[in-house]
Design a protein around this motif. Sequence first.
Motif, PDB file in Angstrom:
ATOM      1  N   GLY A  20       0.823  -1.221   0.000  1.00  0.00           N
ATOM      2  CA  GLY A  20       0.000   0.000   0.000  1.00  0.00           C
ATOM      3  C   GLY A  20       0.849   1.260   0.000  1.00  0.00           C
ATOM      4  N   PHE A  21       1.865   1.294   0.890  1.00  0.00           N
ATOM      5  CA  PHE A  21       2.752   2.457   0.922  1.00  0.00           C
ATOM      6  C   PHE A  21       3.505   2.610  -0.394  1.00  0.00           C
ATOM      7  CE2 PHE A  21       2.659   2.157   5.698  1.00  0.00           C
ATOM      8  CZ  PHE A  21       2.075   3.398   5.884  1.00  0.00           C
ATOM      9  N   PHE A  22       4.006   1.508  -0.918  1.00  0.00           N
ATOM     10  CA  PHE A  22       4.744   1.531  -2.185  1.00  0.00           C
ATOM     11  C   PHE A  22       3.865   2.078  -3.313  1.00  0.00           C
ATOM     12  CE2 PHE A  22       5.978  -0.584  -6.171  1.00  0.00           C
ATOM     13  CZ  PHE A  22       7.251  -0.071  -6.316  1.00  0.00           C
ATOM     14  N   LEU A  23       2.637   1.594  -3.400  1.00  0.00           N
ATOM     15  CA  LEU A  23       1.735   2.054  -4.469  1.00  0.00           C
ATOM     16  C   LEU A  23       1.310   3.506  -4.277  1.00  0.00           C
ATOM     17  CD1 LEU A  23      -0.515  -1.086  -5.071  1.00  0.00           C
ATOM     18  CD2 LEU A  23       1.328  -0.207  -6.497  1.00  0.00           C
ATOM     19  N   SER A  24       1.146   3.926  -3.008  1.00  0.00           N
ATOM     20  CA  SER A  24       0.757   5.326  -2.781  1.00  0.00           C
ATOM     21  C   SER A  24       1.861   6.275  -3.252  1.00  0.00           C
ATOM     22  CB  SER A  24       0.421   5.568  -1.315  1.00  0.00           C
ATOM     23  OG  SER A  24       1.586   5.474  -0.514  1.00  0.00           O
ATOM     24  N   TYR A  25       3.126   5.917  -3.049  1.00  0.00           N
ATOM     25  CA  TYR A  25       4.228   6.734  -3.558  1.00  0.00           C
ATOM     26  C   TYR A  25       4.260   6.716  -5.088  1.00  0.00           C
ATOM     27  CZ  TYR A  25       6.137   7.562   1.078  1.00  0.00           C
ATOM     28  OH  TYR A  25       6.314   7.977   2.365  1.00  0.00           O
ATOM     29  N   GLN A  26       3.985   5.554  -5.657  1.00  0.00           N
ATOM     30  CA  GLN A  26       3.960   5.462  -7.123  1.00  0.00           C
ATOM     31  C   GLN A  26       2.850   6.342  -7.701  1.00  0.00           C
ATOM     32  OE1 GLN A  26       5.998   3.929  -9.266  1.00  0.00           O
ATOM     33  NE2 GLN A  26       7.320   3.383  -7.558  1.00  0.00           N
ATOM     34  N   VAL A  27       1.683   6.318  -7.076  1.00  0.00           N
ATOM     35  CA  VAL A  27       0.552   7.129  -7.534  1.00  0.00           C
ATOM     36  C   VAL A  27       0.894   8.623  -7.405  1.00  0.00           C
ATOM     37  CG1 VAL A  27      -1.843   7.768  -7.022  1.00  0.00           C
ATOM     38  CG2 VAL A  27      -1.196   5.367  -7.136  1.00  0.00           C
ATOM     39  N   ALA A  28       1.533   9.008  -6.293  1.00  0.00           N
ATOM     40  CA  ALA A  28       1.915  10.416  -6.100  1.00  0.00           C
ATOM     41  C   ALA A  28       2.900  10.855  -7.191  1.00  0.00           C
ATOM     42  CB  ALA A  28       2.513  10.614  -4.721  1.00  0.00           C
ATOM     43  N   ASP A  29       3.879   9.993  -7.507  1.00  0.00           N
ATOM     44  CA  ASP A  29       4.832  10.313  -8.577  1.00  0.00           C
ATOM     45  C   ASP A  29       4.132  10.441  -9.928  1.00  0.00           C
ATOM     46  OD1 ASP A  29       6.978  10.440  -6.881  1.00  0.00           O
ATOM     47  OD2 ASP A  29       7.692   8.391  -7.308  1.00  0.00           O
ATOM     48  N   LEU A  30       3.197   9.539 -10.208  1.00  0.00           N
ATOM     49  CA  LEU A  30       2.448   9.606 -11.468  1.00  0.00           C
ATOM     50  C   LEU A  30       1.616  10.881 -11.559  1.00  0.00           C
ATOM     51  CD1 LEU A  30       1.260   5.914 -11.926  1.00  0.00           C
ATOM     52  CD2 LEU A  30       2.918   7.148 -13.316  1.00  0.00           C
ATOM     53  N   ARG A  31       1.028  11.298 -10.443  1.00  0.00           N
ATOM     54  CA  ARG A  31       0.249  12.548 -10.436  1.00  0.00           C
ATOM     55  C   ARG A  31       1.156  13.746 -10.721  1.00  0.00           C
ATOM     56  NH1 ARG A  31      -3.744  11.437  -5.370  1.00  0.00           N
ATOM     57  NH2 ARG A  31      -5.197  10.099  -6.502  1.00  0.00           N
ATOM     58  N   GLN A  32       2.343  13.756 -10.118  1.00  0.00           N
ATOM     59  CA  GLN A  32       3.285  14.845 -10.377  1.00  0.00           C
ATOM     60  C   GLN A  32       3.681  14.879 -11.851  1.00  0.00           C
ATOM     61  OE1 GLN A  32       6.512  14.233  -7.637  1.00  0.00           O
ATOM     62  NE2 GLN A  32       5.734  15.785  -6.201  1.00  0.00           N
ATOM     63  N   GLU A  33       3.967  13.722 -12.409  1.00  0.00           N
ATOM     64  CA  GLU A  33       4.331  13.647 -13.832  1.00  0.00           C
ATOM     65  C   GLU A  33       3.185  14.124 -14.715  1.00  0.00           C
ATOM     66  OE1 GLU A  33       7.225  12.903 -15.447  1.00  0.00           O
ATOM     67  OE2 GLU A  33       8.105  12.978 -13.449  1.00  0.00           O
TER      68      GLU A  33
END
Length: 159
Positions: A20-33
Amino acid sequence: MRRIVYGIGLFLAFLFLGVGFFLSYQVADLRQEMSKLQESSAQERQQVSTLVSSKDQELVFETYEEGSLLRNRYRITAYGPEQIVLRQEEEESNGSDQEFLLKVENGCITVYDKESGEVFEHTNIPLETLPQELQAEVLLGKTLSGDQELYSFLENYSS
């Protein structure tokens, strides 16, 4: 047996929390991109719209040299964030350099070629039909520069 079940449950809980933590960071990075891409595409659209509206726009720079007005015409041929490419337009030489002199003969306006002094055209425009300021200019010898200015004058004041 309870210990094994609790151990597997605890392991699965840590596993799900970690994923969950790993995916939440991935989602945050994708939103920034995505936001960066949206900003850059908005800038590109703005540059393209500026380019479309500016392309083939004619720019005229007027300067005075030796008492005469010089007009340099340019067109925007390319546009970018770092540079603008202009192309100088050639002046048409179809009499635009020619100057004409307006004088009065027999109560009507006569057009002379200023350089040669020869009659260019006899008109049927009476002096009295012109506005008073223009009458004074013609009586003093009004000069017109180029065919366009001459024909514009003749169009405006001939009947």
